[in-house]
Design a protein around this motif. Structure first.
Motif, PDB file in Angstrom:
ATOM      1  N   ASN A   1      -7.791  49.478  -4.121  1.00 38.76           N
ATOM      2  CA  ASN A   1      -7.849  48.228  -3.355  1.00 38.76           C
ATOM      3  C   ASN A   1      -8.889  47.260  -3.924  1.00 38.76           C
ATOM      4  O   ASN A   1      -9.749  46.728  -3.228  1.00 38.76           O
ATOM      5  N   ARG A   2      -8.814  47.034  -5.219  1.00 37.04           N
ATOM      6  CA  ARG A   2      -9.712  46.092  -5.867  1.00 37.04           C
ATOM      7  C   ARG A   2      -8.998  45.421  -7.037  1.00 37.04           C
ATOM      8  O   ARG A   2      -7.829  45.683  -7.291  1.00 37.04           O
ATOM      9  N   TYR A   3      -9.729  44.548  -7.728  1.00 34.34           N
ATOM     10  CA  TYR A   3      -9.104  43.734  -8.774  1.00 34.34           C
ATOM     11  C   TYR A   3      -9.696  44.044 -10.146  1.00 34.34           C
ATOM     12  O   TYR A   3     -10.906  44.240 -10.282  1.00 34.34           O
ATOM     13  N   ARG A   4      -8.831  44.043 -11.135  1.00 33.30           N
ATOM     14  CA  ARG A   4      -9.244  44.311 -12.504  1.00 33.30           C
ATOM     15  C   ARG A   4      -9.901  43.072 -13.097  1.00 33.30           C
ATOM     16  O   ARG A   4      -9.261  42.020 -13.269  1.00 33.30           O
ATOM     17  N   ALA A   5     -11.179  43.188 -13.426  1.00 31.63           N
ATOM     18  CA  ALA A   5     -11.939  42.053 -13.946  1.00 31.63           C
ATOM     19  C   ALA A   5     -11.393  41.565 -15.281  1.00 31.63           C
ATOM     20  O   ALA A   5     -11.358  40.353 -15.540  1.00 31.63           O
ATOM     21  N   ASP A   6     -10.956  42.493 -16.142  1.00 35.55           N
ATOM     22  CA  ASP A   6     -10.437  42.086 -17.446  1.00 35.55           C
ATOM     23  C   ASP A   6      -9.179  41.234 -17.307  1.00 35.55           C
ATOM     24  O   ASP A   6      -8.990  40.255 -18.036  1.00 35.55           O
TER      25      ASP A   6
ATOM     26  N   ILE B   1     -17.609  47.309 -10.961  1.00 30.19           N
ATOM     27  CA  ILE B   1     -18.665  46.509 -11.601  1.00 30.19           C
ATOM     28  C   ILE B   1     -19.023  45.292 -10.743  1.00 30.19           C
ATOM     29  O   ILE B   1     -18.306  44.942  -9.812  1.00 30.19           O
ATOM     30  N   MET B   2     -20.139  44.657 -11.098  1.00 33.73           N
ATOM     31  CA  MET B   2     -20.555  43.422 -10.415  1.00 33.73           C
ATOM     32  C   MET B   2     -20.045  42.188 -11.147  1.00 33.73           C
ATOM     33  O   MET B   2     -19.867  41.139 -10.534  1.00 33.73           O
ATOM     34  N   GLY B   3     -19.850  42.310 -12.461  1.00 31.81           N
ATOM     35  CA  GLY B   3     -19.382  41.159 -13.229  1.00 31.81           C
ATOM     36  C   GLY B   3     -18.913  41.577 -14.606  1.00 31.81           C
ATOM     37  O   GLY B   3     -19.215  42.668 -15.084  1.00 31.81           O
TER      38      GLY B   3
ATOM     39  N   SER C   1     -18.714  39.297  -8.780  1.00 33.94           N
ATOM     40  CA  SER C   1     -18.385  39.676  -7.405  1.00 33.94           C
ATOM     41  C   SER C   1     -19.659  40.038  -6.652  1.00 33.94           C
ATOM     42  O   SER C   1     -20.535  40.711  -7.200  1.00 33.94           O
ATOM     43  N   ASP C   2     -19.747  39.634  -5.392  1.00 35.78           N
ATOM     44  CA  ASP C   2     -20.914  39.984  -4.577  1.00 35.78           C
ATOM     45  C   ASP C   2     -20.681  41.260  -3.759  1.00 35.78           C
ATOM     46  O   ASP C   2     -21.504  41.649  -2.943  1.00 35.78           O
ATOM     47  N   PHE C   3     -19.566  41.912  -3.999  1.00 36.24           N
ATOM     48  CA  PHE C   3     -19.180  43.096  -3.227  1.00 36.24           C
ATOM     49  C   PHE C   3     -20.230  44.200  -3.301  1.00 36.24           C
ATOM     50  O   PHE C   3     -20.486  44.892  -2.320  1.00 36.24           O
ATOM     51  N   ARG C   4     -20.845  44.395  -4.458  1.00 37.13           N
ATOM     52  CA  ARG C   4     -21.786  45.492  -4.677  1.00 37.13           C
ATOM     53  C   ARG C   4     -23.252  45.063  -4.585  1.00 37.13           C
ATOM     54  O   ARG C   4     -24.151  45.829  -4.923  1.00 37.13           O
TER      55      ARG C   4
ATOM     56  N   VAL D   1     -16.244  26.485 -20.171  1.00 40.59           N
ATOM     57  CA  VAL D   1     -16.321  27.910 -19.880  1.00 40.59           C
ATOM     58  C   VAL D   1     -16.125  28.046 -18.374  1.00 40.59           C
ATOM     59  O   VAL D   1     -16.544  27.181 -17.602  1.00 40.59           O
ATOM     60  N   ILE D   2     -15.443  29.097 -17.938  1.00 36.37           N
ATOM     61  CA  ILE D   2     -15.107  29.236 -16.517  1.00 36.37           C
ATOM     62  C   ILE D   2     -15.665  30.537 -15.958  1.00 36.37           C
ATOM     63  O   ILE D   2     -15.662  31.568 -16.621  1.00 36.37           O
ATOM     64  N   VAL D   3     -16.164  30.452 -14.708  1.00 32.75           N
ATOM     65  CA  VAL D   3     -16.673  31.633 -14.027  1.00 32.75           C
ATOM     66  C   VAL D   3     -15.930  31.789 -12.700  1.00 32.75           C
ATOM     67  O   VAL D   3     -15.895  30.870 -11.884  1.00 32.75           O
ATOM     68  N   GLY D   4     -15.300  32.942 -12.521  1.00 29.85           N
ATOM     69  CA  GLY D   4     -14.600  33.234 -11.269  1.00 29.85           C
ATOM     70  C   GLY D   4     -15.553  33.867 -10.270  1.00 29.85           C
ATOM     71  O   GLY D   4     -16.368  34.723 -10.636  1.00 29.85           O
ATOM     72  N   LEU D   5     -15.458  33.450  -8.997  1.00 34.41           N
ATOM     73  CA  LEU D   5     -16.321  33.976  -7.939  1.00 34.41           C
ATOM     74  C   LEU D   5     -15.490  34.796  -6.962  1.00 34.41           C
ATOM     75  O   LEU D   5     -14.455  34.333  -6.473  1.00 34.41           O
ATOM     76  N   SER D   6     -15.953  36.005  -6.656  1.00 29.21           N
ATOM     77  CA  SER D   6     -15.169  36.910  -5.815  1.00 29.21           C
ATOM     78  C   SER D   6     -16.021  37.601  -4.757  1.00 29.21           C
ATOM     79  O   SER D   6     -17.149  38.006  -5.018  1.00 29.21           O
ATOM     80  N   HIS D   7     -15.436  37.746  -3.553  1.00 28.09           N
ATOM     81  CA  HIS D   7     -16.033  38.617  -2.532  1.00 28.09           C
ATOM     82  C   HIS D   7     -15.449  40.019  -2.642  1.00 28.09           C
ATOM     83  O   HIS D   7     -16.033  40.984  -2.159  1.00 28.09           O
ATOM     84  N   SER D   8     -14.277  40.134  -3.256  1.00 25.85           N
ATOM     85  CA  SER D   8     -13.599  41.424  -3.383  1.00 25.85           C
ATOM     86  C   SER D   8     -14.190  42.243  -4.523  1.00 25.85           C
ATOM     87  O   SER D   8     -14.773  41.698  -5.458  1.00 25.85           O
ATOM     88  N   ASP D   9     -14.020  43.550  -4.435  1.00 27.35           N
ATOM     89  CA  ASP D   9     -14.512  44.450  -5.472  1.00 27.35           C
ATOM     90  C   ASP D   9     -13.714  44.260  -6.760  1.00 27.35           C
ATOM     91  O   ASP D   9     -12.510  43.991  -6.722  1.00 27.35           O
ATOM     92  N   ILE D  10     -14.397  44.396  -7.898  1.00 26.02           N
ATOM     93  CA  ILE D  10     -13.741  44.261  -9.206  1.00 26.02           C
ATOM     94  C   ILE D  10     -14.084  45.472 -10.069  1.00 26.02           C
ATOM     95  O   ILE D  10     -15.071  46.165  -9.816  1.00 26.02           O
ATOM     96  N   SER D  11     -13.262  45.714 -11.088  1.00 27.63           N
ATOM     97  CA  SER D  11     -13.475  46.887 -11.927  1.00 27.63           C
ATOM     98  C   SER D  11     -12.954  46.646 -13.337  1.00 27.63           C
ATOM     99  O   SER D  11     -12.247  45.674 -13.604  1.00 27.63           O
ATOM    100  N   THR D  12     -13.315  47.578 -14.229  1.00 31.37           N
ATOM    101  CA  THR D  12     -12.824  47.547 -15.598  1.00 31.37           C
ATOM    102  C   THR D  12     -12.819  48.973 -16.130  1.00 31.37           C
ATOM    103  O   THR D  12     -13.254  49.903 -15.441  1.00 31.37           O
TER     104      THR D  12
END
Length: 201
Positions: free
Chosen positions: A78-83, A119-121, A133-136, A98-109
């Motif tokens: 139940n999270r999103y793939r950062a890559d 991961i956090m970013g 992501s601020d999830f962690r 350059v672009i930076v995505g901001l997320s409340h949801s958990d992300i991973s790689t």
């Protein structure tokens, strides 16, 4: 003899001038930073990141929220793939940005042989896109930690690797959260970013 002396003098002046030109460090024009909130990321927090980034680069744009890329969702955790997110985001900007995505949801790689590492970013180094992501993050200092995280990933996009200085914002988290120990970019990282056009003190 007189002409020979003038030619010699002119040659010496030319060489000196050329050496001085080579010794001047070339400062690049900093890229436009595009802030892209993802999913239900709060507008108030997006605006806070916008105002903070303006202190290092006035050329910053805040976009409206967009959904996470469909192919980024990892259902088993139940999270999103950062890559997948950063690959999608990099196609939405020009070469001067350059672009930076901001997320409340958990992300991973995928990391260290683990298929789905939380991961956090993540950011390309160097590259055009990153996501945080601020999830962690710690609930105590979440806003301050989040901005440090944004700077860390933007530092990667500028070309910075992880730094061994424990108080530097480019420190490797190594699976933990050392953000409260990080104070600022170290001298070496600061000088690197200044050459990239960052307006750091």
């Amino acid at each position: 003899m007189k002409y020979y002396f003038l030619i010699l003098l002119f040659s010496l002046i030319s060489c000196t001038k050329r050496d001085n030109e080579n010794s001047v460090e070339k400062i690049e024009v900093q890229k436009v930073i595009v802030i892209q909130p993802l999913g239900n990321f709060e507008l108030k927090k997006s605006n806070k990141v916008l105002s903070e980034i303006k202190t290092i680069n006035p050329n910053v744009v805040l976009r409206q929220n967009i959904p996470f890329p469909e192919n980024a969702y990892y259902k088993p955790r139940n999270r999103y793939r950062a890559d997948s997110i950063i690959k999608s985001l990099r196609n939405t900007i020009g070469k001067d940005s350059v672009i930076v995505g901001l997320s409340h949801s958990d992300i991973s790689t995928t990391k260290n042989g683990i298929k789905d590492w939380g991961i956090m970013g993540l950011g390309y180094r160097p590259g055009k896109s990153c996501v945080v992501s601020d999830f962690r993050l710690s609930s105590k200092n979440k806003n301050q930690q989040f901005y440090k995280l944004v700077l860390h990933e933007l530092g990667h996009t500028a070309g910075l690797p992880h730094c061994k200085v424990k108080t530097c914002l480019m420190r490797d988290a190594e699976g933990g959260n050392p953000l409260d120990e990080e104070k600022d970019f170290c001298k070496k990282c600061t000088n690197f970013l200044k050459r990239k056009g960052w307006q750091l003190i």
